[in-house]
Each structure stands twice: as structure tokens, then as C-alpha cells.
Write a protein that holds these residues in place. Structure first.
Motif, PDB file in Angstrom:
ATOM      1  N   ALA A  70       0.813  -1.214   0.000  1.00 20.06           N
ATOM      2  CA  ALA A  70       0.000   0.000   0.000  1.00 20.06           C
ATOM      3  C   ALA A  70       0.851   1.270   0.000  1.00 20.06           C
ATOM      4  CB  ALA A  70      -0.923   0.002   1.223  1.00 20.06           C
ATOM      5  N   LEU A  71       2.030   1.230   0.613  1.00 24.73           N
ATOM      6  CA  LEU A  71       2.787   2.457   0.832  1.00 24.73           C
ATOM      7  C   LEU A  71       3.988   2.659  -0.093  1.00 24.73           C
ATOM      8  CD1 LEU A  71       2.768   2.419   4.734  1.00 24.73           C
ATOM      9  CD2 LEU A  71       1.357   3.810   3.206  1.00 24.73           C
ATOM     10  N   ALA A  72       4.513   1.607  -0.686  1.00 26.58           N
ATOM     11  CA  ALA A  72       5.743   1.745  -1.477  1.00 26.58           C
ATOM     12  C   ALA A  72       5.485   2.510  -2.771  1.00 26.58           C
ATOM     13  CB  ALA A  72       6.315   0.366  -1.782  1.00 26.58           C
ATOM     14  N   ASP A  73       6.467   3.308  -3.153  1.00 26.06           N
ATOM     15  CA  ASP A  73       6.379   4.079  -4.394  1.00 26.06           C
ATOM     16  C   ASP A  73       6.764   3.237  -5.606  1.00 26.06           C
ATOM     17  OD1 ASP A  73       5.637   6.427  -3.065  1.00 26.06           O
ATOM     18  OD2 ASP A  73       7.730   6.928  -2.662  1.00 26.06           O
ATOM     19  N   GLY A  74       7.578   2.222  -5.408  1.00 23.56           N
ATOM     20  CA  GLY A  74       8.026   1.353  -6.487  1.00 23.56           C
ATOM     21  C   GLY A  74       8.559   0.060  -5.912  1.00 23.56           C
ATOM     22  N   PHE A  75       8.717  -0.923  -6.777  1.00 26.40           N
ATOM     23  CA  PHE A  75       9.097  -2.257  -6.326  1.00 26.40           C
ATOM     24  C   PHE A  75      10.163  -2.849  -7.240  1.00 26.40           C
ATOM     25  CE2 PHE A  75       4.793  -1.430  -5.091  1.00 26.40           C
ATOM     26  CZ  PHE A  75       4.650  -1.968  -3.828  1.00 26.40           C
ATOM     27  N   VAL A  76      11.081  -3.597  -6.646  1.00 28.73           N
ATOM     28  CA  VAL A  76      11.999  -4.464  -7.378  1.00 28.73           C
ATOM     29  C   VAL A  76      11.638  -5.867  -6.927  1.00 28.73           C
ATOM     30  CG1 VAL A  76      14.396  -5.129  -7.787  1.00 28.73           C
ATOM     31  CG2 VAL A  76      13.823  -2.718  -7.398  1.00 28.73           C
ATOM     32  N   VAL A  77      11.221  -6.705  -7.870  1.00 24.84           N
ATOM     33  CA  VAL A  77      10.737  -8.043  -7.537  1.00 24.84           C
ATOM     34  C   VAL A  77      11.551  -9.075  -8.312  1.00 24.84           C
ATOM     35  CG1 VAL A  77       8.724  -9.576  -7.528  1.00 24.84           C
ATOM     36  CG2 VAL A  77       8.415  -7.125  -7.142  1.00 24.84           C
ATOM     37  N   THR A  78      11.969 -10.123  -7.614  1.00 24.26           N
ATOM     38  CA  THR A  78      12.706 -11.186  -8.294  1.00 24.26           C
ATOM     39  C   THR A  78      11.771 -11.955  -9.218  1.00 24.26           C
ATOM     40  OG1 THR A  78      12.334 -12.706  -6.453  1.00 24.26           O
ATOM     41  CG2 THR A  78      14.412 -11.460  -6.452  1.00 24.26           C
ATOM     42  N   GLY A  79      12.332 -12.457 -10.305  1.00 20.83           N
ATOM     43  CA  GLY A  79      11.564 -13.110 -11.351  1.00 20.83           C
ATOM     44  C   GLY A  79      10.896 -14.400 -10.948  1.00 20.83           C
ATOM     45  N   GLY A 104      -0.463  -0.858 -10.391  1.00 20.50           N
ATOM     46  CA  GLY A 104      -0.166   0.268 -11.267  1.00 20.50           C
ATOM     47  C   GLY A 104       0.977   1.124 -10.773  1.00 20.50           C
ATOM     48  N   ARG A 105       1.896   0.532 -10.015  1.00 22.98           N
ATOM     49  CA  ARG A 105       3.063   1.253  -9.510  1.00 22.98           C
ATOM     50  C   ARG A 105       4.307   0.826 -10.286  1.00 22.98           C
ATOM     51  NH1 ARG A 105       1.708   0.897  -4.009  1.00 22.98           N
ATOM     52  NH2 ARG A 105      -0.125   2.149  -3.606  1.00 22.98           N
ATOM     53  N   PRO A 106       5.366   1.619 -10.237  1.00 25.15           N
ATOM     54  CA  PRO A 106       6.599   1.235 -10.919  1.00 25.15           C
ATOM     55  C   PRO A 106       7.099  -0.131 -10.434  1.00 25.15           C
ATOM     56  CG  PRO A 106       6.704   3.533 -10.294  1.00 25.15           C
ATOM     57  CD  PRO A 106       5.460   2.956  -9.644  1.00 25.15           C
ATOM     58  N   LEU A 107       7.413  -0.981 -11.397  1.00 20.91           N
ATOM     59  CA  LEU A 107       7.842  -2.347 -11.108  1.00 20.91           C
ATOM     60  C   LEU A 107       9.100  -2.643 -11.907  1.00 20.91           C
ATOM     61  CD1 LEU A 107       7.546  -5.304 -10.137  1.00 20.91           C
ATOM     62  CD2 LEU A 107       5.892  -5.631 -11.998  1.00 20.91           C
ATOM     63  N   GLN A 108      10.146  -3.049 -11.206  1.00 17.99           N
ATOM     64  CA  GLN A 108      11.364  -3.498 -11.858  1.00 17.99           C
ATOM     65  C   GLN A 108      11.509  -4.993 -11.645  1.00 17.99           C
ATOM     66  OE1 GLN A 108      14.810  -1.239 -10.728  1.00 17.99           O
ATOM     67  NE2 GLN A 108      14.056   0.629 -11.676  1.00 17.99           N
ATOM     68  N   LEU A 109      11.812  -5.678 -12.722  1.00 22.48           N
ATOM     69  CA  LEU A 109      11.942  -7.128 -12.724  1.00 22.48           C
ATOM     70  C   LEU A 109      13.408  -7.500 -12.578  1.00 22.48           C
ATOM     71  CD1 LEU A 109      10.827  -9.990 -13.291  1.00 22.48           C
ATOM     72  CD2 LEU A 109      11.028  -9.444 -15.710  1.00 22.48           C
ATOM     73  N   PRO A 152       4.228   2.725 -14.939  1.00 22.84           N
ATOM     74  CA  PRO A 152       3.791   1.745 -15.944  1.00 22.84           C
ATOM     75  C   PRO A 152       3.184   2.448 -17.150  1.00 22.84           C
ATOM     76  CG  PRO A 152       2.868   1.244 -13.778  1.00 22.84           C
ATOM     77  CD  PRO A 152       3.555   2.558 -13.673  1.00 22.84           C
ATOM     78  N   ARG A 153       3.460   1.906 -18.346  1.00 22.69           N
ATOM     79  CA  ARG A 153       2.918   2.480 -19.579  1.00 22.69           C
ATOM     80  C   ARG A 153       1.706   1.699 -20.072  1.00 22.69           C
ATOM     81  NH1 ARG A 153       8.082   1.544 -20.327  1.00 22.69           N
ATOM     82  NH2 ARG A 153       7.692   0.028 -21.963  1.00 22.69           N
ATOM     83  N   LEU A 185       5.678 -10.905 -20.934  1.00 20.92           N
ATOM     84  CA  LEU A 185       4.361 -10.282 -21.012  1.00 20.92           C
ATOM     85  C   LEU A 185       4.323  -8.958 -20.244  1.00 20.92           C
ATOM     86  CD1 LEU A 185       1.399 -10.634 -22.008  1.00 20.92           C
ATOM     87  CD2 LEU A 185       0.945 -11.704 -19.792  1.00 20.92           C
ATOM     88  N   LEU A 186       4.877  -8.958 -19.033  1.00 23.41           N
ATOM     89  CA  LEU A 186       4.901  -7.729 -18.233  1.00 23.41           C
ATOM     90  C   LEU A 186       5.707  -6.636 -18.927  1.00 23.41           C
ATOM     91  CD1 LEU A 186       5.400  -9.240 -14.671  1.00 23.41           C
ATOM     92  CD2 LEU A 186       3.345  -8.097 -15.526  1.00 23.41           C
ATOM     93  N   LEU A 187       6.844  -7.017 -19.512  1.00 20.72           N
ATOM     94  CA  LEU A 187       7.688  -6.047 -20.208  1.00 20.72           C
ATOM     95  C   LEU A 187       7.004  -5.534 -21.477  1.00 20.72           C
ATOM     96  CD1 LEU A 187      11.087  -7.901 -19.736  1.00 20.72           C
ATOM     97  CD2 LEU A 187      10.408  -5.754 -18.623  1.00 20.72           C
ATOM     98  N   GLU A 188       6.409  -6.446 -22.261  1.00 27.62           N
ATOM     99  CA  GLU A 188       5.734  -6.061 -23.509  1.00 27.62           C
ATOM    100  C   GLU A 188       4.555  -5.128 -23.246  1.00 27.62           C
ATOM    101  OE1 GLU A 188       4.566  -9.674 -25.451  1.00 27.62           O
ATOM    102  OE2 GLU A 188       6.648 -10.330 -25.675  1.00 27.62           O
ATOM    103  N   ARG A 189       3.806  -5.387 -22.182  1.00 28.24           N
ATOM    104  CA  ARG A 189       2.634  -4.556 -21.867  1.00 28.24           C
ATOM    105  C   ARG A 189       3.001  -3.243 -21.187  1.00 28.24           C
ATOM    106  NH1 ARG A 189      -2.245  -8.449 -19.642  1.00 28.24           N
ATOM    107  NH2 ARG A 189      -2.535  -9.649 -21.557  1.00 28.24           N
ATOM    108  N   GLY A 190       4.291  -3.035 -20.923  1.00 25.87           N
ATOM    109  CA  GLY A 190       4.716  -1.799 -20.276  1.00 25.87           C
ATOM    110  C   GLY A 190       4.397  -1.754 -18.797  1.00 25.87           C
ATOM    111  N   LEU A 191       4.183  -2.915 -18.194  1.00 21.53           N
ATOM    112  CA  LEU A 191       3.844  -2.981 -16.775  1.00 21.53           C
ATOM    113  C   LEU A 191       5.081  -3.092 -15.890  1.00 21.53           C
ATOM    114  CD1 LEU A 191       0.837  -5.429 -17.114  1.00 21.53           C
ATOM    115  CD2 LEU A 191       0.746  -2.962 -16.707  1.00 21.53           C
TER     116      LEU A 191
END
Length: 154
Positions: free
Chosen positions: A23-32, A45-50, A127-128, A110-116
Motif C-alpha cells: 500500500a505504501l511503497a512508491d516502487g518495487f523491485v521483484v525477483t523473477g 499500477g506502480r513502478p515495477l522493476q523485474l 507503468p505504460r 508479457l509484463l515487459l511487452e505490456r509496459g507494466l
């Protein structure tokens, strides 16, 4: 780093901060390897780095198996070649040679292609794309699989 906190998860933990962090984080780095977390963050709908995990030789061979299974078990698109591919995949499955499996890289792509999501390492980007609602499509696919099972010879 200084001020960082680690939550040591245990079954039944009442003070798990996961939902609060979502709920509070501005962005996330998540392992694959965490498909659930990737999906949850993408739907926020928050910034997500894979951050893909490294694969050794054994992991690379397993990834080839996963890609082959994804191709063999993908829904028939019509036509004799597509039906033959699907039938071959079912035959390998019935013989116990190749089972259905999750292809983590397919979700990543899929996540990368969709701009998520973006690849880890750069600046966080909004996210785009829109995660949308795939539930109706998933239900339709499950119903088709069940129909195919009912129509298949025993």
C-alpha cells in the motif's frame, strides 16, 4: 543499510508487513521467481522493476524444456499443423515424458511487452500499460480445457 528492517516470515505471523508495504511503497523491485508478487504489483499500477535470477547450465536446460512445453501446450490456432502440435504435446504428456509447466520468462516477457514492468537497474518508471482483467479469458481457457478432456478418448 542503516534503518533497514527485515521481516523473518513464519507461518501464522500476525505482524506480516506485506500488505502495508504494497500500500505504501512508491516502487518495487521483484525477483523473477515470485510470479504472485509480480502480478500483485503490476495490478497496483506502480513502478515495477523485474530482477531475473541467474540460471546455471541446469536452469538453462530446464528453461528450454519449459519453452518447449509452452509451445506444445499453447491453444490450437486452427489448421492441421496446429492440431498436430497440440496432439503431439498431449501424447508426450500422457506418456509422462513432458508435463505442463510454468514458464516464468513468459510472464516476464508479457509484463515487459505490456509496459507494466522494466528491467531492474535503471530509474523507476511509471507503468505504460494497464494490467486489465484476465479473469474472463482464464475462465474461458479452463472451460475449453475441460471440454477437451471430456471429448478425449479414455
Amino acid at each position: 543499510p542503516e534503518g533497514a528492517r527485515v521481516f523473518a516470515w513464519a507461518p501464522g505471523s500476525a505482524d506480516n508487513p506485506y500488505r502495508g508495504l504494497l500500500a505504501l511503497a512508491d516502487g518495487f523491485v521483484v525477483t523473477g521467481d515470485s510470479l504472485s508478487m509480480l502480478t500483485e504489483v503490476a495490478r497496483l499500477g506502480r513502478p515495477l522493476q523485474l530482477l531475473p535470477l541467474p540460471m546455471g547450465l541446469r536452469g538453462s536446460v530446464d528453461q528450454l524444456r519449459r519453452r518447449l512445453a509452452r509451445w506444445l501446450f499453447s491453444p490450437a490456432q486452427g489448421g492441421a499443423a496446429s492440431r498436430a502440435r497440440e496432439g503431439f504435446g498431449r501424447g508426450l504428456h500422457r506418456l509422462g515424458i513432458l508435463g505442463h509447466t510454468r514458464d516464468f520468462t513468459a510472464v516476464h516477457d508479457l509484463l515487459l511487452e505490456r509496459g507494466l514492468a522494466t528491467r531492474a537497474g535503471g530509474d523507476f518508471e511509471a507503468p505504460r500499460g494497464d494490467a486489465g482483467d484476465d479473469l474472463p479469458r482464464a475462465v474461458e481457457r479452463i472451460e475449453k480445457l475441460l471440454e477437451d478432456l471430456q471429448d478425449a478418448p479414455s
